[in-house]
Design a protein around this motif. Structure first.
Motif, PDB file in Angstrom:
ATOM      1  N   GLU A  23     -20.600   0.591  61.245  1.00  0.00           N
ATOM      2  CA  GLU A  23     -20.198   1.696  61.605  1.00  0.00           C
ATOM      3  C   GLU A  23     -22.403   2.146  62.381  1.00  0.00           C
ATOM      4  OE1 GLU A  23     -19.660   4.511  62.979  1.00  0.00           O
ATOM      5  OE2 GLU A  23     -17.512   4.687  62.442  1.00  0.00           O
ATOM      6  N   LEU A  54     -20.159   0.327  55.790  1.00  0.00           N
ATOM      7  CA  LEU A  54     -19.360   0.397  54.889  1.00  0.00           C
ATOM      8  C   LEU A  54     -18.553  -0.767  54.080  1.00  0.00           C
ATOM      9  CD1 LEU A  54     -17.331   3.258  57.062  1.00  0.00           C
ATOM     10  CD2 LEU A  54     -19.248   3.288  55.640  1.00  0.00           C
ATOM     11  N   THR A  81     -18.291   8.838  65.514  1.00  0.00           N
ATOM     12  CA  THR A  81     -18.977   7.128  64.762  1.00  0.00           C
ATOM     13  C   THR A  81     -18.154   6.062  65.489  1.00  0.00           C
ATOM     14  OG1 THR A  81     -16.396   7.793  63.617  1.00  0.00           O
ATOM     15  CG2 THR A  81     -17.954   8.074  62.925  1.00  0.00           C
ATOM     16  N   TYR A  88     -14.597  -1.814  52.341  1.00  0.00           N
ATOM     17  CA  TYR A  88     -13.530  -1.203  51.951  1.00  0.00           C
ATOM     18  C   TYR A  88     -13.139  -2.328  51.411  1.00  0.00           C
ATOM     19  CZ  TYR A  88     -13.129   2.195  55.548  1.00  0.00           C
ATOM     20  OH  TYR A  88     -13.268   3.694  56.550  1.00  0.00           O
ATOM     21  N   ALA A  96     -16.961   2.685  64.767  1.00  0.00           N
ATOM     22  CA  ALA A  96     -16.407   0.835  64.499  1.00  0.00           C
ATOM     23  C   ALA A  96     -16.878  -0.026  65.481  1.00  0.00           C
ATOM     24  CB  ALA A  96     -15.595   1.245  63.753  1.00  0.00           C
ATOM     25  N   LYS A 121     -11.766   2.991  51.028  1.00  0.00           N
ATOM     26  CA  LYS A 121     -13.236   2.854  50.680  1.00  0.00           C
ATOM     27  C   LYS A 121     -14.090   3.048  49.557  1.00  0.00           C
ATOM     28  CE  LYS A 121     -18.026   5.486  52.584  1.00  0.00           C
ATOM     29  NZ  LYS A 121     -18.215   6.838  52.727  1.00  0.00           N
ATOM     30  N   HIS A 172     -13.412   6.938  60.614  1.00  0.00           N
ATOM     31  CA  HIS A 172     -14.933   7.772  60.498  1.00  0.00           C
ATOM     32  C   HIS A 172     -15.073   8.369  60.218  1.00  0.00           C
ATOM     33  CE1 HIS A 172     -15.640   2.757  60.377  1.00  0.00           C
ATOM     34  NE2 HIS A 172     -14.719   2.967  58.890  1.00  0.00           N
ATOM     35  N   ARG A 225     -24.475   2.188  59.160  1.00  0.00           N
ATOM     36  CA  ARG A 225     -23.921   2.573  57.830  1.00  0.00           C
ATOM     37  C   ARG A 225     -23.275   1.174  57.835  1.00  0.00           C
ATOM     38  NH1 ARG A 225     -24.110   7.747  57.316  1.00  0.00           N
ATOM     39  NH2 ARG A 225     -24.127   8.898  55.266  1.00  0.00           N
ATOM     40  N   SER A 246     -17.359   1.734  49.116  1.00  0.00           N
ATOM     41  CA  SER A 246     -19.203   1.872  49.267  1.00  0.00           C
ATOM     42  C   SER A 246     -19.742   1.593  49.940  1.00  0.00           C
ATOM     43  CB  SER A 246     -20.041   1.027  48.326  1.00  0.00           C
ATOM     44  OG  SER A 246     -19.741  -0.151  48.622  1.00  0.00           O
ATOM     45  N   GLU A 247     -20.988   2.281  50.647  1.00  0.00           N
ATOM     46  CA  GLU A 247     -21.537   1.661  51.667  1.00  0.00           C
ATOM     47  C   GLU A 247     -23.501   1.915  51.924  1.00  0.00           C
ATOM     48  OE1 GLU A 247     -22.924   6.976  52.560  1.00  0.00           O
ATOM     49  OE2 GLU A 247     -20.968   5.578  53.327  1.00  0.00           O
ATOM     50  N   SER A 248     -24.196   1.069  52.917  1.00  0.00           N
ATOM     51  CA  SER A 248     -25.670   0.642  52.689  1.00  0.00           C
ATOM     52  C   SER A 248     -25.796   1.741  54.259  1.00  0.00           C
ATOM     53  CB  SER A 248     -25.581  -0.344  52.136  1.00  0.00           C
ATOM     54  OG  SER A 248     -27.097  -0.883  52.316  1.00  0.00           O
TER      55      SER A 248
END
Length: 233
Positions: free
Chosen positions: A154, A161, A136, A163, A138, A174, A117, A159, A176-178
């Motif tokens: 993460e 993530l 980072t 995958y 995880a 990867k 990451h 975020r 998308s992410e929020s």
């Protein structure tokens, strides 16, 4: 209690294979060396005893959580990485996610993919007063019920993530992410059995997020936050 097995690298997360008498354990390192994922077979009779059947690298430091793919051919490991003030020249400082292949007997055979990451690139977020360590980290890795998607909390860059998983190759990409709360420390998540909802807890402040998840698009949309305020870039 009785000793079932000794693991020279600190065991940090355990999980049974859902169909076989096989136990998995991460070996969590804190010296910068890669962590390990071990598989053990349970003795069929007598006192509880575990025999080591496989041990592979997780591809990163401080492997702290893992979960098995629904079709049991792979598992995904969250590598926490080391803090920003880690000793110099540590090769496994950043957080990452690794994918380990399992054979038909449930033995861990190889590390087939790892994604490191990247650090936060947005200068505004790096300067945010809620964060003091932008390394980072995880902290958990969980599969969707379909096995098509892998979710990783993460906490270093605040975020969740998403995958996409290629089951034939055993690799992740990867998708998308929020965002969650800046400085909140996204730690673990739980999926609703329907696969339509996902819940994330934060270790700093006790915030719990609720997300809608679209299986087709692979996108998360927050719908509820308990005891916290949503922050948006």
């Amino acid at each position: 209690p009785s000793l079932a097995a000794e693991q020279e690298i600190s065991p940090s997360w355990l999980r049974w294979h859902p169909e076989l008498p096989v136990l998995y354990s991460t070996g969590e390192t804190w010296d910068g060396s890669p962590s390990t994922l071990s598989s053990y077979a349970l003795a069929p009779a007598g006192p509880p005893a575990l025999a080591l059947t496989g041990r592979v690298s997780t591809g990163g430091g401080s492997g702290c959580h893992f979960s098995l793919h629904p079709r049991l051919g792979h598992l995904a490991v969250a590598n926490h990485g080391l803090p920003q003030n880690a000793p110099p020249n540590c090769p496994a400082t950043s957080g990452s996610v690794g994918v380990v292949a399992l054979d038909a007997e449930g033995t861990a055979t190889s590390l087939v993919d790892v994604k490191i990451h990247p650090l936060e690139s947005d200068a505004r977020l790096r300067a945010h007063p809620g964060r003091t360590d932008w390394t980072t980290h995880a902290h958990s890795a969980n599969w969707s019920p379909s096995g098509k998607w892998l979710f990783v909390c993460e906490k270093g860059i605040d975020r969740v993530l998403v995958y996409a998983f290629d089951e034939g190759l055993g690799t992740v990409a990867k998708h998308s992410e929020s965002f969650v709360t800046i400085g909140g420390g996204a730690r673990h998540l739980a999926l609703h059995p329907s696969g339509k909802f996902l819940y994330v807890n934060e270790e700093a402040g006790g915030v719990v997020w609720g997300f809608n998840f679209d299986e087709t698009s692979g996108l998360l949309t927050p719908f509820e936050i308990e005891h916290g305020v949503r922050w948006r870039a």
